[in-house]
Design an enzyme around this catalytic site. Structure first.
Site, PDB file in Angstrom:
ATOM      1  N   GLU A  25       0.860  -1.190   0.000  1.00 23.64           N
ATOM      2  CA  GLU A  25       0.000   0.000   0.000  1.00 23.64           C
ATOM      3  C   GLU A  25       0.898   1.242   0.000  1.00 23.64           C
ATOM      4  O   GLU A  25       1.363   1.690   1.050  1.00 23.64           O
ATOM      5  CB  GLU A  25      -0.907  -0.057   1.250  1.00 23.64           C
ATOM      6  CG  GLU A  25      -2.158   0.769   1.124  1.00 23.64           C
ATOM      7  CD  GLU A  25      -3.116   0.584   2.322  1.00 23.64           C
ATOM      8  OE1 GLU A  25      -3.101  -0.484   2.975  1.00 23.64           O
ATOM      9  OE2 GLU A  25      -3.871   1.532   2.590  1.00 23.64           O
ATOM     10  N   HIS A  77      -4.666   8.786  -2.349  1.00 25.82           N
ATOM     11  CA  HIS A  77      -4.324   7.590  -3.143  1.00 25.82           C
ATOM     12  C   HIS A  77      -4.191   7.978  -4.611  1.00 25.82           C
ATOM     13  O   HIS A  77      -3.256   7.586  -5.285  1.00 25.82           O
ATOM     14  CB  HIS A  77      -5.443   6.537  -3.030  1.00 25.82           C
ATOM     15  CG  HIS A  77      -5.364   5.732  -1.781  1.00 25.82           C
ATOM     16  ND1 HIS A  77      -5.512   4.377  -1.754  1.00 25.82           N
ATOM     17  CD2 HIS A  77      -5.177   6.084  -0.510  1.00 25.82           C
ATOM     18  CE1 HIS A  77      -5.408   3.925  -0.519  1.00 25.82           C
ATOM     19  NE2 HIS A  77      -5.211   4.964   0.251  1.00 25.82           N
TER      20      HIS A  77
HETATM   21  C1  MEV Z   1      -6.393   2.229   5.083  1.00 22.78           C
HETATM   22  O1  MEV Z   1      -5.468   1.208   4.791  1.00 22.78           O
HETATM   23  C2  MEV Z   1      -6.259   2.691   6.516  1.00 22.78           C
HETATM   24  C3  MEV Z   1      -7.319   3.672   6.982  1.00 22.78           C
HETATM   25  O2  MEV Z   1      -8.608   3.105   6.763  1.00 22.78           O
HETATM   26  C4  MEV Z   1      -7.096   3.905   8.451  1.00 22.78           C
HETATM   27  C5  MEV Z   1      -8.189   4.673   9.137  1.00 22.78           C
HETATM   28  O3  MEV Z   1      -9.348   4.660   8.674  1.00 22.78           O
HETATM   29  O4  MEV Z   1      -7.888   5.272  10.195  1.00 22.78           O
HETATM   30  C6  MEV Z   1      -7.269   4.951   6.199  1.00 22.78           C
END
Ligand code: MEV
Length: 390
Positions: A83, A382
């Site tokens: 990621e 993203h």
């Molecule tokens: C995504 O990999 C992680 C998040 O969902 C964490 C969060 O919501 O605090 C963005």
């Protein structure tokens, strides 16, 4: 009679024969078989030794999170994750903490607990007799445990305490013996399990009840990491963002459905460092979630692992506490060339230092995710990253 299948004895085959069998069964194409054969950091033979039923390896990006200042030291953090935004976010969170000195993290005590289950206890007298037996024989039982790992004892660690914990269960009374082990710079899983097995096996027939499980606990409240940082209000985007992040945190503190995702974000960072250093992600994640459940037991049942408050001058103060069973010796940390490089990049000299970095990383990761979500949204970040890469 156990049914024989085409895969009976698969584990006994040489690696190439395993590849051939899978290729035939699945109909892998020649280029797919070539891909399977791309061993990069270690040879096929070494990988075969490391795993079970191995037919190939699996590459992931090995990245560096930047801008971390932890206990006054500049630290580069290796992360293995698919990621991409996780690495960018961690670096950004670390940058926002820099004006106020970065992260402070406390030393972590390297204590793990092994549990020995004694089930089918008939009555309180049997509990008393086990408790008495352990009190009288504690010294020799600890010696027995320590014979399992002379290397650990030479490094200043070893088993040092054994306590009895009576437990009422749906299957009746039990006694759980808890073996406290100083694992120094190891994750400690193998050492603790060997010691718990040695003590448990010895106790068979010596005490009432039936000795069953002999295994470490991943809820390592004896090995907690704690880190704090002040995130600059201007770098965060102003005082409204500070208020919004506090609201986002309060959401997680009051709703386990949100807290699960909040903590997943923290583990995005910590697990990536855990893989990079050859440590056990499942142990870290089990410990984190179990600890979140402990923290939440008087509330929603599952709490966020971080906390945020506003400082007198309007900045955002964050802190994180969670179990941290990371090692710098043993397992594949010392065998895998990439984990060796990761440890060199980190410059850590102890498991405690590695755990402190992991805690700071988790906090930075969480702050960055919250900041993104209360402002442009996570998908926008993203997309920007994706565009830059294209
Ligand atoms: C995504 O990999 C992680 C998040 O969902 C964490 C969060 O919501 O605090 C963005």
């Amino acid at each position: 009679m156990v049914e024989k299948t085409a895969f009976s004895g698969f584990y006994k085959l040489p690696l190439e024969a395993r590849q051939r069998l899978i290729t035939e069964k699945i109909g892998l194409l020649p280029n797919e078989l070539n891909t399977l054969n791309k061993f990069c950091h270690l040879s096929a033979a070494e990988m075969d030794k490391m795993g079970e039923n191995v037919i190939g390896t699996y590459d992931l990006p090995f990245s560096i999170a930047t801008h971390f200042r932890i206990n006054g030291h500049e630290i580069l953090i290796p992360m293995v994750t698919e990621e991409a935004s996780v690495v960018a976010a961690a670096s950004n969170g670390a940058r926002i903490a820099r004006p106020h000195g970065g992260f402070s993290a406390d030393p972590i005590s390297p204590i793990m607990i092994g549990q020995i289950q004694i089930s089918r206890i008939q009555n309180e007298e049997e509990i008393e007799s086990i408790t008495k037996y352990i009190a009288i024989n504690k010294h020799s039982l600890l010696n027995l445990a320590n014979q399992c790992d002379p290397k650990l004892c030479n490094a200043g660690g070893g088993a040092y305490e054994l306590i009895c914990k009576p437990l009422k269960t749906s299957r009746g009374l039990m006694v759980i013996l808890e073996l406290y082990v100083n694992v120094v710079d190891a994750m400690g899983g193998n050492a603790v399990n060997s010691m718990a097995e040695a003590v448990g096996n010895y106790l068979k027939g010596q005490v009432p009840g039936v000795i069953l499980l002999r295994i470490l606990s991943n809820l390592v409240t004896t090995r907690l990491a704690h880190a704090t940082a002040i995130f600059d209000k201007d770098l965060l985007g102003g005082s409204t963002i500070v208020e919004d992040i506090l609201d986002a945190w309060a959401f997680a503190a009051s709703d386990p459905y949100r807290a699960a995702t909040h903590n997943k974000g923290i583990l995005n960072g910590i697990s990536a460092l855990t893989i990079a250093t050859g440590n056990d992600t499942r142990a870290i994640e089990a410990g984190a979630h179990a600890y979140a459940a402990q923290l939440g037991k008087n509330g929603t049942g599952y709490a966020p692992l971080t906390q945020f408050n506003k400082t007198m001058d309007g900045h955002l103060m964050g802190q994180i506490t969670l179990p941290m069973a990371l090692g710098i010796v043993g397992g594949i940390t010392t065998k895998h060339p990439m984990s060796q490089i990761a440890l060199k990049i980190l410059g850590v000299k102890s498991a405690s230092e590695l755990g402190q970095i992991a805690a700071a990383l988790g906090l930075a990761q969480n702050l960055a995710a919250l900041r993104a979500m209360v402002s442009e949204g996570i998908q926008m970040g993203h997309m920007k990253l994706h565009k830059r890469k294209m």
